[in-house]
Scaffold this active site. Structure first.
Site, mmCIF file in Angstrom:
data_model
loop_
_atom_site.group_PDB
_atom_site.id
_atom_site.type_symbol
_atom_site.label_atom_id
_atom_site.label_comp_id
_atom_site.label_asym_id
_atom_site.label_seq_id
_atom_site.Cartn_x
_atom_site.Cartn_y
_atom_site.Cartn_z
ATOM 1 N N HIS A 82 0.850 -1.193 0.000
ATOM 2 C CA HIS A 82 0.000 0.000 0.000
ATOM 3 C C HIS A 82 0.881 1.237 0.000
ATOM 4 C CE1 HIS A 82 -3.479 2.544 0.837
ATOM 5 N NE2 HIS A 82 -2.639 3.254 1.581
ATOM 6 N N ASP A 161 -15.354 2.726 6.785
ATOM 7 C CA ASP A 161 -14.340 3.697 6.347
ATOM 8 C C ASP A 161 -14.890 4.611 5.258
ATOM 9 O OD1 ASP A 161 -11.578 4.761 6.276
ATOM 10 O OD2 ASP A 161 -11.694 4.017 4.223
ATOM 11 N N ARG A 168 -14.915 12.814 7.444
ATOM 12 C CA ARG A 168 -13.656 13.474 7.855
ATOM 13 C C ARG A 168 -13.225 14.492 6.810
ATOM 14 N NH1 ARG A 168 -9.987 8.711 7.921
ATOM 15 N NH2 ARG A 168 -8.379 10.256 8.239
ATOM 16 N N SER A 183 -7.889 3.786 9.103
ATOM 17 C CA SER A 183 -8.553 3.760 7.799
ATOM 18 C C SER A 183 -7.763 2.879 6.821
ATOM 19 C CB SER A 183 -8.664 5.211 7.293
ATOM 20 O OG SER A 183 -8.896 5.265 5.918
ATOM 21 N N LYS A 187 -8.572 -1.431 5.634
ATOM 22 C CA LYS A 187 -8.773 -1.887 4.244
ATOM 23 C C LYS A 187 -7.763 -2.976 3.880
ATOM 24 C CE LYS A 187 -8.910 2.483 3.181
ATOM 25 N NZ LYS A 187 -9.090 3.867 2.799
HETATM 26 N N1 URA Z 1 -5.923 7.308 2.826
HETATM 27 C C1 URA Z 1 -6.831 6.517 3.424
HETATM 28 O O1 URA Z 1 -7.145 5.441 2.934
HETATM 29 N N2 URA Z 1 -7.387 6.944 4.579
HETATM 30 C C2 URA Z 1 -7.064 8.100 5.160
HETATM 31 O O2 URA Z 1 -7.597 8.418 6.211
HETATM 32 C C3 URA Z 1 -6.125 8.946 4.523
HETATM 33 C C4 URA Z 1 -5.573 8.506 3.354
#
Ligand code: URA
Length: 463
Positions: A82, A161, A168, A183, A187
């Protein structure tokens, strides 16, 4: 349990129990907890922070809010990667097939471009025919048979999320380390792989602008991984300049292909080797030095490129377009050279503005449903550290029309900072963060008057 008490406890600097955190996430996803209470809690977390236990509980409550991918039918250790996002960041296109060519399975769910940053799915879709949406059975089959696949999210992963991030975004609570860490990790954990490599970018083109913040985020995410049994390693990488020389979808695919051929820019090649070697290390193929040489051998033997072509073909794309210099992948577009307006050193390049310039040229979306021009973008000629003379070409811009070129040029010029002094060398990789701690890396000196990470003599892909 009352949401009011949870907000109040966090507002006053208290620690929330696992039950309170689950109550919040479950209630928010079901609609019982309204946006105004969720945003009050996010703001309290923004100011008061969270302990590692709380952040881990939040992560796992979000994982439980939706589907979880089960990759257990695919044999072997599955490793994921990621990146927290960047400009010119085409590392997944290089790293995923390289790692898979060594027999490590990579089942990757990627995203689209967001704001000034590019997205792997948009880059892949510049290859005609290639599909990034498929059902799980086909995804698993490609990962089992080819060794890797890169697709968009399947199923309803982490709906908590999706809702919370949108909230947010409009309540100025995105840049909170526990909220970002939970977050991202929710994932990655829901996507089902055993080990996770995190590329935490740092600098003017990244979400984390300072090294301290990037290190905090990296440590938090690695610690969450450790707490839930998903061994993770993070590399904190430099995003104070675009990675490589190409920004824009098809241009980046062409640069990724040249890197897999061993002819890519030095900065991109070095970062990709380190990322790929770390994934191979996570899969247990040996110590880091061994993994680095395994990866370099795959590049030298063209095996990473062969694997990319296999993956592209399996996902329905025209793999033959990746032959030679990918000439037919990038359609010709009107272009414009941007030149230096004075003598000096290219002292800095505001990387977020470079990304916004490429979006303005058509390579990204201003609104969610905008179409992308896959052949638009920027080919850099000089990068920070380079000595330039007035009139030297710094970059060539490509777009479908003069008006797009005008806007792209205005933004790109505003990113350039040319001075008499030479910038300090900064490391390409600032640090490696693992369960055993933080290992900082130093900058390598570059010859005076040269770019910090000069490109080899090999050609930079041009449309
Ligand atoms: N990328 C994400 O997946 N979540 C966040 O909160 C910020 C960047």
């Amino acid at each position: 349990m009352r949401m009011y008490d949870i907000i109040k406890r966090k507002r006053d600097g208290g620690e929330l129990s696992d039950e309170e955190i689950s109550f919040f996430i479950d209630g928010y996803v079901s609609g019982e907890i309204p946006d105004y209470q969720a945003s009050a809690l996010c703001m309290a977390v923004f100011y008061r922070g969270m302990s590692l236990r709380e952040t881990t509980a939040l992560t796992m409550a979000m994982v439980r809010s939706g589907d979880v991918v089960d990759l257990s039918r695919i044999p072997g250790i599955k490793v994921d990667k990621h990146s927290t996002g960047g400009v010119g960041d085409k590392t997944s296109l290089v790293v995923v097939p390289l790692v898979a060519s060594l027999g490590v399975r990579v089942a990757k769910m990627s995203g689209r471009g967001l704001g000034h940053t590019g997205g792997t799915l948009d880059k892949l879709e510049s290859i005609p025919g290639l599909s990034v949406s498929m059902d799980r059975t086909r995804f698993e089959r490609i990962v089992s048979e080819v060794g890797c696949a890169i697709i968009g999210q399947t199923g309803d992963l982490v709906p908590a999320d999706k809702r919370l991030y949108a909230l947010r975004d409009v309540t100025a609570t995105v840049d909170s380390i526990p909220l970002i860490a939970s977050s991202i990790m929710s994932k990655k954990i829901a996507a089902g792989t055993d080990r996770i490599l995190l590329d935490v970018t740092c600098g003017s083109g990244a979400l984390m602008k300072t090294l301290d913040d990037a290190l905090d985020l990296a440590q938090e995410m690695v610690s969450i991984g450790e707490c839930v049994g998903r061994t993770s390693v993070a590399l904190v990488t430099n995003m104070d300049r675009p990675l490589g020389y190409c920004i824009g979808n098809a241009l980046e695919v062409a640069e990724a292909v040249s890197t897999l051929r061993g002819e890519g820019p030095k900065d991109l090649t070095d970062v990709c080797v380190e990322l790929a070697a770390t994934m191979v290390f996570l899969a247990g193929l040996g110590e880091m030095d061994v993994c680095r040489s395994l990866v370099r051998d795959q590049v030298a033997g063209g095996l990473g490129l062969a694997k990319l072509k296999e993956m592209v073909a399996a996902q329905g794309g025209e793999a033959s377009l990746l032959d030679d210099a990918c000439d037919s992948l990038v359609a010709p577009r009107p272009s414009r050279e941007v030149t230096a307006d004075r003598d000096g050193y290219l002292f800095a390049m505001d990387t977020e503005r470079c990304g916004l310039a490429s979006v303005a040229l058509g390579a990204g979306r201003a609104k969610k449903d905008d179409a992308i021009d896959h052949s638009a973008g920027i080919v850099l000629v000089a990068k920070p550290g380079a000595a330039v003379r007035a009139g030297d070409v710094v970059a060539t811009l490509h777009a479908a029309s003069d008006s797009l070129l005008d806007e792209g040029e205005r933004l790109f010029r505003s990113a350039l900072d040319i001075r008499h002094e030479r910038p300090k060398d900064t490391p390409l990789i600032y640090a490696r963060v693992s369960g055993s701690g933080v290992e900082r890396r130093a900058a390598r000196r570059s010859p005076k008057g040269r770019e910090a990470d000069p490109s080899p003599d090999g050609p930079v892909p041009r449309p």
